[in-house]
Write an enzyme that holds these catalytic residues in place. Sequence first.
Site, PDB file in Angstrom:
ATOM      1  N   CYS A 336       9.622  21.794 -11.336  1.00  0.00           N
ATOM      2  CA  CYS A 336       8.867  21.966 -10.087  1.00  0.00           C
ATOM      3  C   CYS A 336       7.924  20.781 -10.010  1.00  0.00           C
ATOM      4  CB  CYS A 336       8.100  23.285 -10.114  1.00  0.00           C
ATOM      5  SG  CYS A 336       9.141  24.717  -9.888  1.00  0.00           S
ATOM      6  N   ALA A 337       8.443  19.644  -9.635  1.00  0.00           N
ATOM      7  CA  ALA A 337       7.778  18.378  -9.939  1.00  0.00           C
ATOM      8  C   ALA A 337       6.809  17.875  -8.880  1.00  0.00           C
ATOM      9  CB  ALA A 337       8.838  17.311 -10.184  1.00  0.00           C
ATOM     10  N   ASP A 388      16.806  23.704  -5.253  1.00  0.00           N
ATOM     11  CA  ASP A 388      16.211  24.913  -5.812  1.00  0.00           C
ATOM     12  C   ASP A 388      16.641  24.932  -7.275  1.00  0.00           C
ATOM     13  OD1 ASP A 388      15.780  27.513  -6.753  1.00  0.00           O
ATOM     14  OD2 ASP A 388      15.989  28.371  -4.744  1.00  0.00           O
ATOM     15  N   ASP A 406       6.288  23.702 -14.226  1.00  0.00           N
ATOM     16  CA  ASP A 406       4.916  23.847 -13.708  1.00  0.00           C
ATOM     17  C   ASP A 406       5.048  24.751 -12.474  1.00  0.00           C
ATOM     18  OD1 ASP A 406       2.184  23.303 -13.531  1.00  0.00           O
ATOM     19  OD2 ASP A 406       2.506  21.658 -12.132  1.00  0.00           O
ATOM     20  N   CYS A 459      -1.573  26.681 -12.866  1.00  0.00           N
ATOM     21  CA  CYS A 459      -3.001  26.390 -12.697  1.00  0.00           C
ATOM     22  C   CYS A 459      -3.699  27.694 -12.326  1.00  0.00           C
ATOM     23  CB  CYS A 459      -3.240  25.292 -11.676  1.00  0.00           C
ATOM     24  SG  CYS A 459      -2.604  25.663 -10.053  1.00  0.00           S
TER      25      CYS A 459
HETATM   26  C1  LIG Z   1       2.558  23.855  -8.942  1.00  0.00           C
HETATM   27  S1  LIG Z   1       3.439  22.914  -7.806  1.00  0.00           S
HETATM   28  C2  LIG Z   1       3.979  21.607  -8.818  1.00  0.00           C
HETATM   29  C3  LIG Z   1       2.938  20.556  -9.038  1.00  0.00           C
HETATM   30  C4  LIG Z   1       3.492  19.380  -9.789  1.00  0.00           C
HETATM   31  N1  LIG Z   1       4.067  19.765 -11.056  1.00  0.00           N
HETATM   32  C5  LIG Z   1       2.458  18.326 -10.017  1.00  0.00           C
HETATM   33  O1  LIG Z   1       1.918  18.206 -11.132  1.00  0.00           O
HETATM   34  O2  LIG Z   1       2.154  17.592  -9.070  1.00  0.00           O
HETATM   35  C6  LIG Z   1       4.880  23.888  -7.628  1.00  0.00           C
HETATM   36  C7  LIG Z   1       6.050  23.193  -6.989  1.00  0.00           C
HETATM   37  O3  LIG Z   1       7.174  24.060  -7.148  1.00  0.00           O
HETATM   38  C8  LIG Z   1       8.059  23.809  -6.081  1.00  0.00           C
HETATM   39  N2  LIG Z   1       9.029  24.921  -6.037  1.00  0.00           N
HETATM   40  C9  LIG Z   1       8.815  26.189  -5.639  1.00  0.00           C
HETATM   41  N3  LIG Z   1       9.937  26.912  -5.773  1.00  0.00           N
HETATM   42  C10 LIG Z   1      10.879  26.089  -6.279  1.00  0.00           C
HETATM   43  C11 LIG Z   1      12.245  26.243  -6.630  1.00  0.00           C
HETATM   44  N4  LIG Z   1      12.855  27.413  -6.491  1.00  0.00           N
HETATM   45  N5  LIG Z   1      12.912  25.173  -7.112  1.00  0.00           N
HETATM   46  C12 LIG Z   1      12.297  23.975  -7.253  1.00  0.00           C
HETATM   47  N6  LIG Z   1      10.996  23.761  -6.920  1.00  0.00           N
HETATM   48  C13 LIG Z   1      10.305  24.807  -6.456  1.00  0.00           C
HETATM   49  C14 LIG Z   1       7.137  23.683  -4.893  1.00  0.00           C
HETATM   50  O4  LIG Z   1       7.767  22.968  -3.866  1.00  0.00           O
HETATM   51  C15 LIG Z   1       5.948  22.921  -5.514  1.00  0.00           C
HETATM   52  O5  LIG Z   1       6.066  21.554  -5.261  1.00  0.00           O
END
Ligand SMILES: C[S@@+](CC[C@H](N)C(=O)[O-])C[C@H]1O[C@@H](n2cnc3c(N)ncnc32)[C@H](O)[C@@H]1O
Length: 521
Positions: A336-337, A388, A406, A459
């Site tokens: 989840c980058a 996803d 994350d 977080c």
């Molecule tokens: C906590 S944020 C990540 C912050 C990032 N790791 C950083 O340090 O900048 C969570 C992320 O998970 C992504 N996300 C949510 N559901 C997801 C999924 N099923 N597959 C991939 N990414 C997903 C969101 O789009 C969001 O960008």
Amino acid sequence: MKLECLHSLYSISPPWNLSLGSELTKSSSKVLKHVEKGVTCCLKSKKTSVEDEKQGVGSTTKKKTRIIDLKVSPHRAVSAVRLMRIEYGGAFADLLNKKGKGSRANEMGYVERTLGFRTRKLDDRDLRLVTDVVGGAIRWRRYLDHLIVSLCNDESTFRSMEPLLLQILRIGFYEILKLDMPPYAVVDENVRLAKVALRPGAGNMVNGILRRLVVLKENDSLPLPKVEGNDRMQARALATLYSHPVWMVRRWIKYIGIEDAISLMMWNNSDPSFSLRANTAKGFARSDLVKRLEKLQNVIQAGLLKEGLCSVQDESTGLVVSVVDPQPGDTIIDCCAAPGGKTLFMASRLRHQGMVCAVDINEGRLRILEETAKLHEVDDVISTVHADVRIYAEKNTVKYDKVLLDAPCSGLGVLSKRADLRWNRRLEDMEQLKNLQDQLLDASSNLVKPGGILVYSTCSIDPGENEERVAAFLQRHTEFRIDSASGYVPSDFVTESGFCSTSPVKHAVDGSFAARLLRSL
Ligand SMILES: C[S@@+](CC[C@H](N)C(=O)[O-])C[C@H]1O[C@@H](n2cnc3c(N)ncnc32)[C@H](O)[C@@H]1O
């Protein structure tokens, strides 16, 4: 200007200045030293000088005749409009700052369209006030509204109040009660704003209510609730006194006790501080950062962010990367980058050897990650996948040395930075988030090599999203076990169970959690 933070893109519209490491609290200095052998320093709060943000009447008067009111204080007019946009436009305060930057030249135009007139242009002091007033009025909303209701003749007056009138009252109450501004000047200025922006009667109402407030404050007899009665009543009183939703207060009292819950709320209500990470991938060390900032004092003016020489990164985020412990040559997948705060930091630690695959479901945020990776000159080790991760992990056969999840979370550890988040979260969200976190954990674990590492981070400071998720995962996946974070971060941040956990109350940094899980061979 785009900056990565935990969850959102920030535009550092510059009412911030830099304070170097010496101003950090003892514990956060410790984190900084650890994060990358001294590559961070601290950007403290926002109450300082700004770069030139000239705007207003001068540049636009030729186009058409403007209604200009030079008597209305500009910071109050702009604050009222921003508060309206945040509350009724469904925008986050931080995103609004970003929009504000892009449209700063138009902001007075926006004010004009909303209020029907323009004020004089904002100077540096006005801009600092706008930041303070908007952030404060959002954070203290429940507290301010309690007092506004108490000082209205009846609750229906409050309930039927025009939105703009309510914002003006919140501004006035906040300025008198929390900024300790000279009360009668605040009354006069907000009355004028209400009269010009609404009508004379609205000004009279503001006048009456604010004057009553001034008297009550002077007599130390504000009508505030007492913390007494059963648990529910106590939580309600605290929620008003410290301006948080009742459900959050109840949860924190249950998990950390009443005293720490109060400390946490006080932290959430304080001005946030921001940290910088020097980008060593560009050969720019902490000492370089400090040198440049000592001379120039202001990170924005120094252009260091624009040049990709540093980025805004909270210490707690750095600790999560330390728990992953990226080493040159590693293959890493960040599940989840976006927008990439941790991806970029991990990539810089690879020293151009190895790779980080950055997956995210949000294409726009992923594009931002790609752009920033180029700017930071770490794009040679980063590839991006728009997917996803639950589906990606099923189809993908490649396994990685290290997997970072994350996860999307409540953000309850970062409420000081996200002024409006507390009002947008509901208790029901927690259950949905927990289900998603379980699914993402299951999917991510599928990408770990035998003998590899899975790091689960949030977080949040909520055990339901942290320890409980890990415990449930370990029950479903007996091939994983906890690998203590103690070898990777200072012991002060390691829990008895071996997790890395930061707490605003204990460490004076954002709340975060990271579990390092080792897959058996
Ligand atoms: C906590 S944020 C990540 C912050 C990032 N790791 C950083 O340090 O900048 C969570 C992320 O998970 C992504 N996300 C949510 N559901 C997801 C999924 N099923 N597959 C991939 N990414 C997903 C969101 O789009 C969001 O960008």
